[in-house]
Design an enzyme around this catalytic site. Structure first.
Site, PDB file in Angstrom:
ATOM      1  N   HIS A 186      -0.233  -7.777 -20.033  1.00 30.71           N
ATOM      2  CA  HIS A 186      -0.933  -6.489 -20.087  1.00 30.71           C
ATOM      3  C   HIS A 186      -2.192  -6.568 -20.932  1.00 30.71           C
ATOM      4  CE1 HIS A 186      -0.255  -4.781 -24.162  1.00 30.71           C
ATOM      5  NE2 HIS A 186       0.903  -5.431 -24.154  1.00 30.71           N
ATOM      6  N   CYS A 187      -3.116  -5.680 -20.628  1.00 29.04           N
ATOM      7  CA  CYS A 187      -4.298  -5.454 -21.454  1.00 29.04           C
ATOM      8  C   CYS A 187      -4.277  -3.971 -21.800  1.00 29.04           C
ATOM      9  CB  CYS A 187      -5.569  -5.898 -20.731  1.00 29.04           C
ATOM     10  SG  CYS A 187      -5.753  -5.299 -19.028  1.00 29.04           S
ATOM     11  N   LYS A 188      -5.392  -3.258 -21.644  1.00 31.38           N
ATOM     12  CA  LYS A 188      -5.367  -1.821 -21.934  1.00 31.38           C
ATOM     13  C   LYS A 188      -4.913  -1.013 -20.724  1.00 31.38           C
ATOM     14  CE  LYS A 188      -8.577  -1.432 -25.798  1.00 31.38           C
ATOM     15  NZ  LYS A 188      -9.835  -0.809 -26.308  1.00 31.38           N
ATOM     16  N   GLY A 220      -4.431  -2.632 -17.505  1.00 30.38           N
ATOM     17  CA  GLY A 220      -3.819  -3.493 -16.499  1.00 30.38           C
ATOM     18  C   GLY A 220      -4.697  -3.717 -15.291  1.00 30.38           C
ATOM     19  N   THR A 257      -6.181  -8.276 -17.041  1.00 26.64           N
ATOM     20  CA  THR A 257      -4.917  -8.642 -16.387  1.00 26.64           C
ATOM     21  C   THR A 257      -5.180  -9.104 -14.958  1.00 26.64           C
ATOM     22  OG1 THR A 257      -3.648  -7.096 -17.750  1.00 26.64           O
ATOM     23  CG2 THR A 257      -2.662  -7.774 -15.662  1.00 26.64           C
TER      24      THR A 257
END
Length: 214
Positions: free
Chosen positions: A113-115, A117, A121
């Protein structure tokens, strides 16, 4: 997707378990999403995660870190700045490092995940798909689907130019087992200019021929 969670005691109150935003399954034991919040912890607990691959440079929030520690989940952080500039390169070393984590089944089940997605990602998943020999059109279609109308040309260029041969050493040392999507006797094997699926015996033989065993 919202699931009903039954109380611990029979007849106890029921709750709701919701996945993180932009959640999806990449492969058996590999998931992706946007940033999980407290409301999604119950859902993530049900996945039995061994690892989380976090693609943002900011420190992991205390609540999330405490949840991972309580669940015995390992955090791998690869800080990639979010940037819309076409001329700012995504760090290849970070993507390669994250791919090494994904390819090692000892880290599965794993959540990327990132912030939101979407972009960071999406780049990592796109490079993972290249290792799986997906065609670019299918890789881009998946990227666009999760980007939800906010695709970035710089991301697509990065995925297209990503050279899977930079993963050669990793591929020669890690055996990536496909759980349900391929037969248990199959492995992912790097061979020359492409990655291909071979039988267990062939993989061991190729690895030995390449000098992996004395």
């Amino acid at each position: 997707m919202i699931l009903e969670q039954v109380g611990e005691e029979e007849g106890g109150p029921a709750g709701l378990v919701a996945p993180p935003a932009n959640f999806g399954m990449v492969d058996a034991g590999v998931y992706r999403s946007g940033f999980p919040d407290a409301a999604s912890f119950g859902f993530l607990r049900g996945l039995g995660l061994r690892s989380v691959v976090y693609l943002c440079p900011e420190p992991y929030p205390e609540a999330n870190a405490a949840f991972l520690e309580a669940e015995g989940t390992r955090l791998f952080q690869f800080g990639i700045e979010g940037n819309k500039d076409l001329y700012v390169s995504i760090p290849v070393d970070a993507i390669v490092g994250a791919l090494r984590v994904l390819l090692d089944v000892r880290n599965h089940p794993v959540l990327i995940h990132c912030k939101r997605g979407k972009h960071r990602t999406g780049c990592l998943v796109g490079c993972f798909r290249k290792l799986q020999n997906w065609c670019l059109s299918s890789i881009f279609e998946e990227y666009h689907r999760y980007a939800a109308g906010k695709s970035r040309l710089s991301d697509l260029r990065f995925i297209e130019s990503f050279d899977v041969t930079c993963m050669r050493d990793c591929m020669l040392r890690l055996i990536y087992r496909y759980h349900d999507c391929l037969q248990k006797s199959k492995r992912l094997q790097y061979d020359g200019n492409e990655v291909q699926v071979t039988s267990t015996a062939d993989s061991v033989s190729t690895w030995r021929d390449a000098g992996g065993a004395s």
